[in-house]
Design a protein around this motif. Structure first.
Motif, PDB file in Angstrom:
ATOM      1  N   TYR A 130       0.838  -1.206   0.000  1.00 45.17           N
ATOM      2  CA  TYR A 130       0.000   0.000   0.000  1.00 45.17           C
ATOM      3  C   TYR A 130       0.873   1.255   0.000  1.00 45.17           C
ATOM      4  O   TYR A 130       0.623   2.209  -0.759  1.00 45.17           O
ATOM      5  N   GLY A 131       1.899   1.260   0.836  1.00 44.80           N
ATOM      6  CA  GLY A 131       2.794   2.405   0.919  1.00 44.80           C
ATOM      7  C   GLY A 131       3.545   2.640  -0.372  1.00 44.80           C
ATOM      8  O   GLY A 131       3.710   3.784  -0.816  1.00 44.80           O
ATOM      9  N   ARG A 132       3.996   1.541  -0.989  1.00 39.89           N
ATOM     10  CA  ARG A 132       4.720   1.676  -2.259  1.00 39.89           C
ATOM     11  C   ARG A 132       3.802   2.195  -3.364  1.00 39.89           C
ATOM     12  O   ARG A 132       4.218   2.990  -4.202  1.00 39.89           O
ATOM     13  N   GLN A 133       2.532   1.755  -3.321  1.00 36.60           N
ATOM     14  CA  GLN A 133       1.549   2.242  -4.294  1.00 36.60           C
ATOM     15  C   GLN A 133       1.292   3.741  -4.101  1.00 36.60           C
ATOM     16  O   GLN A 133       1.220   4.501  -5.069  1.00 36.60           O
ATOM     17  N   GLN A 134       1.167   4.145  -2.841  1.00 37.60           N
ATOM     18  CA  GLN A 134       0.950   5.560  -2.544  1.00 37.60           C
ATOM     19  C   GLN A 134       2.142   6.399  -3.001  1.00 37.60           C
ATOM     20  O   GLN A 134       1.982   7.499  -3.543  1.00 37.60           O
TER      21      GLN A 134
END
Length: 217
Positions: free
Chosen positions: A101-105
């Motif tokens: 999720y963090g990498r996507q953000q």
């Protein structure tokens, strides 16, 4: 005696010419202003002053359109300032995330940040290009170039609400009064914003070096 008669005839000719220009200016101003009024039949000329019009960036529609583009670009830069800062902060906050999720953000905010930077670069390019166009235009036209007649016309007429109103127009017309070169009125705030921008570009403290006293009547 002959010299005196010649002097009188010359003075009469000059006066007639002056009156002819004045009457043409009043007629042109009346026709133009009436075309802009909601109640044209209520028009009444209060005072009209005519003088020779010399070239000025303040009366050049091309220069004014460039100034408008600069103002729009500056507003765009200002309006995206917050979004740029927010996207950068969010991108940095997710930069070392180990979660998907963090990498996507991070990817999303990074893309958004790059898009905003590109838009910002485009706006700054417009400012640079239009400023150069304005300076080039002014340099290409001598300041003593006569472009026609400058007409300042104060009038009385009913406004859109039917109430009596005093107004003033600044009109620049071709030498033979056949063509409108430029016109503005005393409630055109957008024009004054453009003048302020031109004064800034040319390094003036106010707009008078560009156009004299704007509303003289």
């Amino acid at each position: 005696m002959k010299r005196y008669i010649v002097y009188l005839l010359s003075l009469s000719a000059l006066t007639s010419c002056s009156l002819s220009v004045q009457s043409k200016a009043e007629k042109f101003a009346e026709d133009y202003i009436k075309s802009c009024l909601v109640y044209p039949n209520s028009y009444e000329n209060v005072k009209t002053v005519v003088d020779t019009a010399f070239y000025s960036p303040a009366f050049d529609t091309y220069v004014l359109s460039c100034a408008e583009k600069i103002i729009e670009a500056e507003r765009d830069i200002e309006s995206r300032e917050y979004d740029l800062g927010y996207a950068k902060r969010m991108m940095e906050s997710y930069s070392d995330s180990n979660w998907e999720y963090g990498r996507q953000q991070y990817r999303e905010y990074s893309q958004k940040y790059q898009e905003l930077l590109a838009s910002d670069k485009d706006s700054r390019r417009i400012i640079e290009e239009k400023t150069a166009c304005i300076l080039e235009r002014r340099a290409s036209v001598p300041a003593d170039t006569v472009i026609g007649w400058r007409i300042s016309s104060k009038y009385r007429a009913r406004n859109a609400y039917g109430m009596p109103n005093l107004g003033e127009y600044l009109i620049v017309v071709s030498p033979d009064f056949s063509e409108l070169v430029f016109a503005t009125h005393d409630w055109d705030m957008g024009y004054e914003v453009k003048l302020d921008k031109l004064a800034e570009i040319f390094g003036y403290d106010d707009v008078e070096p560009l156009c004299g006293k704007l509303w003289a009547l």
